[in-house]
Design an enzyme around this catalytic site. Structure first.
Site, PDB file in Angstrom:
ATOM      1  CE  LYS A 181      -3.995  -2.052   0.350  1.00  0.00           C
ATOM      2  NZ  LYS A 181      -4.768  -2.174  -0.859  1.00  0.00           N
ATOM      3  CB  CYS A 182      -0.111   4.679  -0.914  1.00  0.00           C
ATOM      4  SG  CYS A 182       0.524   6.349  -1.052  1.00  0.00           S
ATOM      5  N   PRO A 183       2.739   4.447   0.967  1.00  0.00           N
ATOM      6  CG  PRO A 183       4.524   5.646   1.975  1.00  0.00           C
ATOM      7  CD  PRO A 183       3.252   4.845   2.289  1.00  0.00           C
TER       8      PRO A 183
END
Length: 78
Positions: free
Chosen positions: A16-18
């Site tokens: 998942k981001c980042p």
């Protein structure tokens, strides 16, 4: 060209981001200028984050496509 993997392939599915951008930045640093890297991602934000990262860091986004599970990007290191 859609569907064509160039250079190395980096599997970032499940992150998942980042993390996709951070890991891509680190991987590209170890590669030669002009080398290509294909990314496989499942993070929905990667469709925004990866193109933005490329433009900010001077890399060329050769292709971007949606896959069954996420996105595939081909980047040429600038």
């Amino acid at each position: 060209m859609p569907g064509e993997a160039l250079g190395e392939t980096y599997d970032l599915r499940g992150l998942k981001c980042p993390l996709p951008v951070l890991k891509t930045r680190k991987r590209l640093k170890s590669m030669e200028t002009g080398a290509s890297l294909t990314l496989e991602t499942t993070d929905p934000l990667a469709g925004i984050d990866i193109p933005h990262f490329c433009s900010q860091d001077g890399h060329v986004l050769l292709s971007s496509e949606r896959t069954e599970t996420g996105h595939r990007f081909v980047i040429r290191k600038g």
